[in-house]
Structure formats: structure tokens, C-alpha cells
Enzyme design. Structure first.
Site: not given
Ligand code: NGQ
Ligand code: ZN
Length: 452
Positions: A81, A267, A318
Site C-alpha cells: 500500500r 473483499h 481491482d
């Protein structure tokens, strides 16, 4: 009115032989048996509904492959991330439009005819709004328009840096809106809706949107249409949710929000059997992104228990480390096979074919999550379809009983030959009508990003 003939079309009731498809104003005016072959254009042997892609962060396409080197032995979703945030910091409206257009061409060529864009890169990298606060949203709308793909734009509300309510980090600042500013953005974008553009609502995650903000958004008359949220991707967020909110994420959402068929829980990876059953009973869509969930080390969705309970699901690409509905569905099934040490998991009473079940379920859930009349070749639906390449050796000797299984499980050559969205051909003979221009703009944009 345009009329086509096909030897096999996959209608809601299954494969239909010798089918006439009549299309008017972008929708199917008729789909059914009984064509006189002579008077209609012949489409080919196998025609399927185009697949909705229910979860996309378009900008991440350009970083595919750039986060696959170990930076520390504990590399995880959370270190990925940080890499992703650093990359996002180099994307402005021009880059976003160029990357999204390239991505959408790739999607169309792979058989996706609609995409739900979960969009949170709202402001300048330093967090200040663009002169037009909708500039980044408009870049996505423009990319979809020029490629011809259908778009459900989901502007995202993002408020906090974690469950404890901490402020956004420096890199997250450009995602932030207060509820009023967010709703103004939604209101503005809603005015642009048309048959290929729908505007829904998204809450980034329970980590990023406090309970009061969720309530404030849901109370607004603008909270119409599809409603998407990231829910239980990483076990750490499940633990934090239990600590801070006294319940697991899916459980908390089911207890605190009116979760129904309008919702898409992206998710919903980590669920107890009880949460799995309750989510299935809510009629919400589970948004599954198997290649990204594998790439990020998330975990496996309990597909079998969820399907047994009647749960609805769809697929998304995604982070776009893969842009292929085939690969998403294959991974979905293979994950279950690997963990159960059995074969042919996703079947149903109406069909023993794994390919038919997966393609059909993902069409249904993807259409529901898109909030548009797509996902089926039937009267009144938007005319989105794909024609398979019947000349491919992979389809030799195949017929209705096994063509979808072959499409999903026989190798890696792309079998999608022609693609139509809303009655318009966007891919012919495997080529998108504007792919050269779009690819060269993409190359320029990526070169600019790499230089910064
Ligand atoms: C996203 N992507 O918003 O792009 C997220 C990562 C987060 C995935 N969850 C960021 N796959 O969840 O905080
Ligand atoms: Zn996501």
C-alpha cells in the site's frame, strides 16, 4: 433496428440455437429462437453476454509489476500500500485519463463490457482540490466514453486514516472529502448519467469512514443507486474492527447498515460461517477480486458455503495485475480446489458445468453491482455481447455443452473476437477501434510518471 443471427446465444435460460438478436437504440429489442438466416448479419457460432467488472482502481494498472520485489521480509498488503500511495502521488487528470483508457481497451478486448470504478484519487497530490473538484472523476468518465465501455462511477468517501479515527496521512490527504463536499461531487456527476454511465456511492472501508459519516451519507437522498464498500480484506483490519467497534467488519455492517441488494461488499474475504450465511441472505453482492486478493496475500473467500447459502457474487480486477474475467473466475475455482482437494466446486442444480455456473453467477452479480440493466441477452437489456473466435483451434469440436468450460479452462489464448457495448461494436477481430492512439498516449503518460 439492426438484426443479427447467431447459431448459439447464451440467453438467461441457457444456450439457444439459431437465435435472432434485434437491437434498437442500444438495447436488445428481441432475443429468441426463430431466425431466417438469410436476412440478418451472421455473428458467429457462440455469443455471450459481456462481463461486468465490479471493482477497479484504474490508475493501479500502470504500476502492475512494480511491487513484486521484496523490500523487506515482512512484505505484506500494508507495505504494498505504501508503494501504491507513492505511485498514486504522481497521477494527475491527464495521466489518469491515459491510463484508464488503455485499461478499458484491455478490458473490452478481454470480454468486460462494463466497469465499476471505485474512485478515491480526488484532489491534487498535496491534498488541495483541483480547480474543478470533479477533475479526476471527469478523467475517468472521458476515458470510458472514448473507449466505449460502460461505466459505473463510484466516487469514494474517505475520511480517516484508521479505525481509531486518526487523521489522513500525508499521502492519503488527496482522498479526503467531508460528507457535504462528497455529496456535492455525487450530485454533480449524477447529472451526467446516461445509458453507459451510472453514478453510485462508495465508502472506502470501515477503517476510512466512521459510523456517523456512514449514517450521514445513507440519510441523503443522493444515496441512491449502487453502494460499494471494501470490507474484510486483511485479518489485521478484522482484529482492529473487533477491538474498536466490537464486531467483525461484515458483522458490523450487517448490524449497522441496511445492507440489501443495492450493496456490494468488496473483499468479503474473512467471514465466519454465520457472517457468510447472513451476507448471502442479505442479497448484497460479494465483490470478489481473486487475482488481486492472491497478489496481495489476502486470503480465500468461502465460495462454496456462500454459494450453498444462495449468495450473490461478481468479479473485479481491482489492482489490474491481470485484466481477464477468465483468470478471475479460474482463480476463484482453483483456490477452492486447492483448499478442499476436490474438483468441480462451483456447480448448481441447474448445471453441472463449472464454466456456465461461474460465468452466469458473475454476470448476475456484476450487473446487480453495476446498477444497470446489463449482464443478459434479453429484451430490454443493454446490448452488450461478446462473440467467441470459433476459428480458434481451442474451440474445435466444442458445442453448447462444453464451450464455456473450454473458454474458462483451456489455456491462455484470448478467445474473445468481437465485442459490442450498447449496440456499438468496440472490438472487431480482436482489435479495439482506437487502440493505437490510446496505447501511444498511455506510453507517454507512463514515461512522464517514471521521470518524476
Ligand atoms: C485501494 N486496494 O483502495 O486501492 C485498496 C488499498 C486500502 C485494495 N484493497 C488501500 N486491494 O485498502 O487501504
Ligand atoms: Zn479496491
Amino acid at each position: 433496428m439492426v438484426e443479427y443471427f447467431t447459431e448459439r446465444a447464451w440467453l438467461p435460460e441457457g444456450w439457444c440455437a439459431d437465435t435472432r438478436l434485434r437491437i434498437a437504440e442500444g438495447n436488445f429489442a428481441e432475443a429468441g429462437f426463430g431466425s431466417t438466416q438469410a436476412d440478418a448479419e451472421h455473428l458467429g457460432r457462440f455469443v455471450l453476454p459481456g462481463m461486468p467488472n465490479l471493482h477497479s482502481h484504474a490508475f493501479q494498472r500502470a504500476m502492475a509489476g512494480l511491487a513484486e520485489r521484496q523490500t523487506n521480509p515482512d512484505d505484506s498488503f500494508w507495505t504494498w500500500r505504501e508503494t501504491m500511495y507513492a505511485f498514486a502521488g504522481r497521477i494527475g487528470p491527464d495521466e489518469l485519463r491515459a491510463i484508464a483508457a488503455q485499461l478499458y481497451v484491455e478490458m473490452l478486448k478481454a470480454g468486460y463490457t462494463h466497469v465499476c470504478e471505485f474512485h478515491y484519487l480526488h484532489h491534487r497530490p498535496d491534498g488541495k482540490p483541483y480547480a474543478d473538484p470533479a477533475a479526476m472523476s471527469l478523467a475517468l468518465i472521458e476515458a470510458a466514453r472514448e473507449t466505449g465501455i460502460g461505466l459505473t462511477l463510484l466516487p469514494v468517501l474517505y475520511r480517516t486514516g484508521g479505525f481509531d479515527g486518526r487523521p489522513l496521512s500525508e499521502r492519503q490527504r488527496r482522498f479526503g472529502f467531508d460528507v457535504d463536499g462528497y455529496l456535492r461531487l455525487v450530485e454533480k456527476l449524477r447529472q451526467m448519467e446516461n445509458s453507459r454511465l451510472r453514478v453510485g456511492i462508495a465508502l472506502h472501508s470501515l477503517r476510512a469512514v466512521p459510523a456517523e459519516a456512514i449514517r450521514a451519507v445513507l440519510e441523503s437522498p443522493l444515496a441512491a443507486g449502487p453502494l460499494h464498500v471494501h470490507v474484510a480484506e486483511q485479518t489485521v483490519e478484522v482484529e482492529e474492527c473487533v477491538t474498536m467497534r466490537g464486531a467483525r467488519p461484515v458483522e458490523w455492517l450487517l448490524d449497522n447498515a441496511p445492507v440489501d441488494a443495492r450493496w456490494c461488499l468488496v473483499h468479503a474475504t474473512h467471514m465466519t460461517p454465520e457472517e457468510t450465511r447472513r451476507l448471502a441472505e442479505s442479497s448484497a453482492v460479494a465483490g470478489l477480486c481473486p487475482t488481486t486478493e492472491a497478489n496481495l496475500g489476502d486470503g480465500l473467500f468461502p465460495l462454496q458455503a456462500y454459494r450453498d447459502a444462495g449468495g450473490v457474487f461478481g468479479i473485479g480486477s481491482d489492482s489490474h495485475i491481470s485484466v481477464s474475467p477468465i483468470e478471475e473466475l479460474r482463480w476463484l475455482e482453483y483456490g477452492q480446489r486447492l483448499i478442499s482437494r476436490r474438483r468441480n466446486i462451483a456447480v448448481s442444480e441447474s448445471s453441472a458445468s463449472v464454466g456456465e455456473n461461474l460465468w452466469g453467477d458473475a454476470l448476475f452479480g456484476g450487473a446487480q453491482a453495476s446498477g444497470t440493466g446489463i449482464g443478459a441477452i434479453e429484451q430490454g437489456a443493454r446490448a452488450d455481447l461478446i462473440v467467441l473466435d470459433e476459428a480458434s483451434p481451442l474451440l474445435a469440436g466444442r458445442d453448447a455443452g462444453n464451450v464455456l468450460d473450454t473458454f474458462l479452462f483451456a489455456g491462455n489464448a484470448n478467445l474473445v473476437r468481437h465485442v459490442m457495448v450498447a449496440g456499438e461494436w468496440v472490438v472487431c477481430d480482436g482489435r479495439h477501434r482506437d487502440e493505437e492512439n490510446i496505447a501511444s498516449r498511455y506510453r507517454e503518460a507512463v514515461a512522464r510518471i517514471a521521470q518524476d
